[in-house]
Design a protein around this motif. Structure first.
Motif, PDB file in Angstrom:
ATOM      1  N   UNK A 422       0.961  -1.211  -0.115  1.00  0.00           N
ATOM      2  CA  UNK A 422       0.037  -0.032   0.214  1.00  0.00           C
ATOM      3  C   UNK A 422       0.881   1.345   0.103  1.00  0.00           C
ATOM      4  N   UNK A 423       1.901   1.228   0.899  1.00  0.00           N
ATOM      5  CA  UNK A 423       2.804   2.447   0.896  1.00  0.00           C
ATOM      6  C   UNK A 423       3.463   2.658  -0.302  1.00  0.00           C
ATOM      7  N   UNK A 424       4.126   1.549  -0.876  1.00  0.00           N
ATOM      8  CA  UNK A 424       4.830   1.409  -2.288  1.00  0.00           C
ATOM      9  C   UNK A 424       3.901   1.998  -3.080  1.00  0.00           C
ATOM     10  N   UNK A 425       2.737   1.710  -3.400  1.00  0.00           N
ATOM     11  CA  UNK A 425       1.815   2.155  -4.386  1.00  0.00           C
ATOM     12  C   UNK A 425       1.792   3.482  -4.245  1.00  0.00           C
ATOM     13  N   UNK A 426       1.507   3.960  -3.266  1.00  0.00           N
ATOM     14  CA  UNK A 426       1.308   5.476  -3.079  1.00  0.00           C
ATOM     15  C   UNK A 426       2.477   6.185  -3.450  1.00  0.00           C
ATOM     16  N   UNK A 427       3.757   5.773  -3.003  1.00  0.00           N
ATOM     17  CA  UNK A 427       5.086   6.412  -3.602  1.00  0.00           C
ATOM     18  C   UNK A 427       5.259   6.162  -4.978  1.00  0.00           C
ATOM     19  N   UNK A 428       4.954   5.146  -5.691  1.00  0.00           N
ATOM     20  CA  UNK A 428       5.028   4.877  -6.964  1.00  0.00           C
ATOM     21  C   UNK A 428       4.223   5.959  -7.898  1.00  0.00           C
ATOM     22  N   UNK A 429       3.053   6.489  -7.217  1.00  0.00           N
ATOM     23  CA  UNK A 429       2.137   7.376  -7.770  1.00  0.00           C
ATOM     24  C   UNK A 429       3.107   8.772  -7.951  1.00  0.00           C
ATOM     25  N   UNK A 430       3.748   9.027  -7.034  1.00  0.00           N
ATOM     26  CA  UNK A 430       4.725  10.219  -6.982  1.00  0.00           C
ATOM     27  C   UNK A 430       5.922  10.074  -7.871  1.00  0.00           C
ATOM     28  N   UNK A 431       6.085   9.114  -8.237  1.00  0.00           N
ATOM     29  CA  UNK A 431       7.178   8.431  -9.417  1.00  0.00           C
ATOM     30  C   UNK A 431       6.758   8.477 -10.708  1.00  0.00           C
ATOM     31  N   UNK A 432       5.351   8.911 -10.882  1.00  0.00           N
ATOM     32  CA  UNK A 432       4.760   8.781 -12.224  1.00  0.00           C
ATOM     33  C   UNK A 432       4.306   7.720 -12.745  1.00  0.00           C
ATOM     34  N   UNK A 433       4.006   6.746 -11.823  1.00  0.00           N
ATOM     35  CA  UNK A 433       3.355   5.410 -12.514  1.00  0.00           C
ATOM     36  C   UNK A 433       1.789   5.754 -12.457  1.00  0.00           C
TER      37      UNK A 433
END
Length: 669
Positions: A422-433
Motif C-alpha cells: 500500500x505504501x509503495x503503491x502510493x509512492x510510485x504514484x509520486x514517481x509517475x506510475x
C-alpha cells in the motif's frame, strides 16, 4: 369563474364554514351562489385551496347578494393519492424516499395504499416536507418523521376529474409516527449544520494541524446543539445529551484512528484561508518552542552537512580535473604508440624488402652488410607506456549511500507485506506510475526484494521508481553505484557496509564494468536494480545477461513526470516476514514458448509465485506485463509472443483491454 368540479368541492367546505341563521339553516335568499370570483390566493393551474367567503345584500338590488371572499392560509384541503404499486407502509416510505411521478394539487397530501377490504393506510405530508422536481415528488432532506393514518373509502371524496380529497378538513390524531431517520443520523446532521462549513477532502494535512482541529471540534456549542436534538428527536434533555455524547465518541474514535482524512476536520480547515493561516502559525510556534533543542541540533547537523558537501564538491572538482588530465595524457600516449607501431611496420617492411634483394644479388648483399657494419644503425627503442592496470580505488567516489530518515513519526509503520504494498503503491504514484499499475508494480518490486532478484529497469522514470520504492521499504536508505572509470574491487567491497540492502546501478550497459557483473552482484542479501533510459539498447545485449538480472520496461506503465516527493515507511518490530508455503510453485506456460534458458525461466516463475503469495489480487494480465512481455522483448522473441497471445491455449489468456493497449507495441494481431 370556477369549474363545476371545483365548485362542488368548494360547496363541500361550505357545509362546515358557511354562516347560518338562528335556526341553523343556510339562508334561502341570494340566488347567485354558484359563482365565487377569484381575488387572491394561489394562481397555479390545477391547484386546490380553501377560500373563506360571506354574502351580504347587494346595495343596488337587495334581492341579490354580494360575495366577499379571501384565501384561507390557515386551512388546506387534504389531497388523497392512492399508490397501487405498494402494499406495505415500508414500501410506501421507500418509494417516497426515491421519488414518485406525481404533482401535488394541494398544500397537504395523504399518500396512501389499499391495506385491506375498504381500509386504507397513508402518511400525511405538507409541501414543506416534500420536494417536487420535474413532476417527481420525494421527501425533503430535512423531513425527519411523518404521521401515519388509517381510514376507510368512505372518508375519501372523489372528483369527476380523477382527483380525491379527504372528506374532513382535519385528519385527526395519527395512529403512529414513522421515523424516516434514526436519532443518531439526526444528531449527526445537526452537528454538521452547526459546523456549517463546506466539506471537501484534502491530503496535505500535518499531524499538528490534525491535533489542533481535534481541539476545535471539541469547542462546538453543545448546549445549543442539545436543544436542537431534544426538539428533533422528541426526547428529554438527558436523552439528547446521551445521543450527542454517543455521536462524539464515534467522531473521536474515527479521528483518533489511523486516518487523517476525517471529513469534518478537513472541511473545517479547508473552508477558511484565515483559519488555515492561524492554525499553521499556532502549530509552528508551539512546535518550535517544544523542539528548540532539536532544531538547534538539526541546524548544527545541517551546517556540518553543508561543510561536508562543500568539501565533497571541491574533491569532486579536483577529481574531474585529474580525470581530464589523465584522459588527455592517455590520448597523447595512444597517439605516440600508434605512431611507433606504424614506424615499426615500415621498418619491418623495408628490412624484408632488403633481405629479398640481398638474396637475389649476393654481391649487393655483401656490400650492403659491409656498409651497415661500418655505419651501424642504432634504433633507439622508444620507452613503452606503462601498462593500464585496474585501479584499486578511483579518483572519484563511484559508490555512495543515502541515509534513512531518523524520525520514525514521519514514516509509515509496516506490519505486513500488505502494508508495504500500500505504501509503495502510493509512492510510485509520486514517481509517475499510472494509477491502475501502482499496486501490481509495488507487489512485483516487493517480490523481487524478498527474493533478492536483480532487476534491469529500463525506460523513463526508472531511477525515480527505485527511489520511491526504497523510500517505502527502507525509509529512503539505499546505495548508488555509478559505473564510471575503471572497475575497482575496493568500491565493490563498500556495498552494504552501511547496512543498505537496496542498491541502484547506473550506466552499467555503457561501461567497462559490464564484464564484472558477477563480482558486482556477489552479495546475495542485496536487492540490486540496474537502470537504463533506452529500451532499444537492451535488445543488442547478450541474452546471457538475463541469467543475472531480469528486465522490466517502465514505458508501458509510466504516464507522467515524477514529483520526487516521497514520504516513506519502515518495518515495524512486529512485521510479519514472508515465508513461501511448502510446495508453492507457479509455472507460466507462455515462457515455454520462448527461447530462453531454464535458469531464466525458473527465476521468473519463482518471482511470480512470490508475487502471488503477497498480493492476492494479482491477475493474468499483470503476470503477462511483468513476467512474459519484458523477457520476450529483451530476447527478440516478439513474434513467438504474438502467437501465444493470439491462441490462449498456447500459454496465457489476457483481457481484451490489455490486447488493445499492446497494439502500439506489437501491432495488430
Amino acid at each position: 369563474m370556477i369549474r363545476q368540479d371545483i365548485l362542488r368541492f368548494f360547496l363541500f367546505f361550505l357545509h362546515f364554514y358557511c354562516p347560518r341563521n338562528r335556526e341553523g339553516h343556510i339562508p334561502t335568499y341570494f340566488t347567485n351562489r354558484d359563482k365565487v370570483f377569484y381575488k387572491d390566493g394561489p394562481s397555479n393551474d390545477g391547484f386546490y385551496g380553501i377560500w373563506t367567503w360571506s354574502a351580504i345584500p347587494n346595495e343596488k338590488d337587495p334581492s341579490k347578494d354580494y360575495i366577499l371572499s379571501r384565501y384561507n392560509m390557515d386551512l388546506d384541503a387534504i389531497e388523497v393519492v392512492t399508490i397501487s404499486e405498494v402494499s406495505t407502509l415500508d414500501d410506501l416510505i421507500k418509494l417516497l424516499k426515491t421519488g414518485t411521478e406525481y404533482q401535488p394539487h394541494s398544500h397537504r397530501v395523504m399518500f396512501s395504499f389499499y391495506a385491506s377490504k375498504g381500509q386504507f393506510m397513508g402518511i400525511l405530508c405538507n409541501t414543506k416536507e416534500l420536494n417536487t422536481v420535474n413532476g417527481k415528488t420525494a421527501f425533503a432532506e430535512d423531513c425527519i418523521e411523518v404521521p401515519v393514518y388509517e381510514f376507510t373509502s368512505g372518508d375519501i371524496l372523489r372528483l369527476d376529474n380523477g382527483l380525491s380529497f379527504y372528506r374532513n378538513a382535519f385528519a385527526g390524531l395519527p395512529s403512529k409516527l414513522y421515523q424516516l431517520k434514526s436519532p443518531f443520523e439526526i444528531v449527526k446532521n445537526i452537528v454538521f449544520s452547526s459546523i456549517s462549513w463546506t466539506a471537501y477532502k484534502t491530503r496535505e494535512l500535518t499531524r499538528a494541524e490534525y491535533r489542533t482541529f481535534k481541539d476545535f471540534l471539541g469547542g462546538i456549542p453543545v448546549d445549543d446543539i442539545t436543544c436542537k436534538i431534544e426538539t428533533a428527536c422528541h426526547c428529554s434533555n438527558s436523552a439528547a445529551k446521551e445521543l450527542l455524547n454517543e455521536f462524539l465518541n464515534v467522531v473521536w474514535k474515527y479521528v483518533d484512528g489511523d486516518s487523517l482524512e476525517d471529513e469534518i476536520i478537513l472541511s473545517a480547515i479547508s473552508a477558511s484561508t484565515e483559519l488555515q493561516e492561524r492554525t499553521k502559525a499556532l502549530i509552528r510556534t508551539d512546535w518550535e518552542a517544544e523542539n528548540k533543542s532539536l532544531l538547534a541540533e538539526a541546524q548544527k547537523k545541517l551546517d556540518s552537512l553543508d561543510a561536508h558537501l562543500k568539501s565533497a564538491t571541491a574533491s569532486l572538482t579536483e577529481a574531474r580535473e585529474a580525470f581530464n588530465q589523465t584522459k588527455s595524457e592517455e590520448e597523447r600516449l595512444a597517439g605516440i604508440i600508434a605512431e611507433k607501431e606504424k614506424l615499426a611496420d615500415d621498418v619491418e617492411a623495408a628490412v624484408a624488402e632488403r633481405i629479398q634483394k640481398a638474396r637475389e644479388n649476393a654481391a649487393d648483399f655483401i656490400a650492403t652488410m659491409a656498409f651497415v657494419g661500418g655505419q651501424p644503425i642504432q634504433v633507439t627503442a622508444t620507452e613503452a607506456p606503462a601498462a593500464v592496470e585496474v585501479s584499486s580505488k578511483p579518483d572519484f567516489a563511484p559508490y555512495h549511500t543515502f541515509s534513512a530518515f531518523e524520525d520514525l513519526n514521519d514514516l509509515e509503520a509496516h506490519h505486513s507485506w500488505a502494508d508495504v504494498i500500500n505504501t509503495a503503491a502510493f509512492e510510485l504514484g509520486e514517481a509517475g506510475v499510472a494509477e491502475k499499475y501502482r499496486s501490481s508494480l509495488a507487489a512485483f518490486l516487493c517480490a523481487a526484494y524478498i527474493e533478492k532478484q536483480p532487476i534491469l529497469l529500463v525506460g523513463p522514470n526508472a531511477i525515480d521508481i527505485v527511489q520511491a520504492f526504497s523510500a517505502a521499504v527502507t525509509g529512503h536508505k539505499y546505495g548508488m553505484l555509478c559505473c564510471e572509470g575503471s572497475y575497482s574491487n575496493q568500491v565493490i567491497a563498500e556495498i552494504g557496509a552501511d547496512g543498505e540492502d537496496i542498491v541502484i546501478i547506473n550506466n552499467l550497459l555503457a561501461s567497462g564494468w559490464m564484464n564484472r557483473l558477477p563480482e558486482i552482484l556477489s552479495q546475495k542479501d542485496i536487492f540490486y536494480v540496474a537502470t537504463h533510459p533506452y529500451a532499444e539498447d537492451v535488445q543488442v545485449e547478450p541474452k546471457s545477461l538475463y541469467g543475472f538480472m531480469l528486465p522490466l520496461f517502465t514505458e508501458f506503465f509510466v504516464d507522467k513526470k515524477a514529483t520526487g516527493k516521497y514520504c516513506g515507511g519502515y518495518f515495524a518490530e512486529d512485521f510479519k516476514t514472508y515465508s513461501a508455503p511448502k510446495g508453492t510453485r507457479k509455472d507460466l506456460r507462455a515462457l515455454s514458448k520462448l527461447k530462453i534458458g531454464s535458469l531464466v525461466r525458473n527465476r521468473i516463475n519463482r518471482l511470480v509465485a512470490t508475487m502471488h503469495g503477497i498480493y492476492s489480487a494479482e491477475t493474468a494480465d499483470e503476470d503477462f506485463l511483468y513476467a512474459v512481455l519484458p523477457i520476450a522483448y529483451a530476447s527478440l522473441e516478439m513474434n513467438e509472443l504474438t502467437e501465444v497471445i493470439t491462441d490462449p491455449q498456447k500459454g496465457i489468456a489476457i483481457s481484451e483491454g490489455l490486447k488493445r493497449d499492446l497494439e502500439y507495441v506489437l501491432g495488430e494481431f
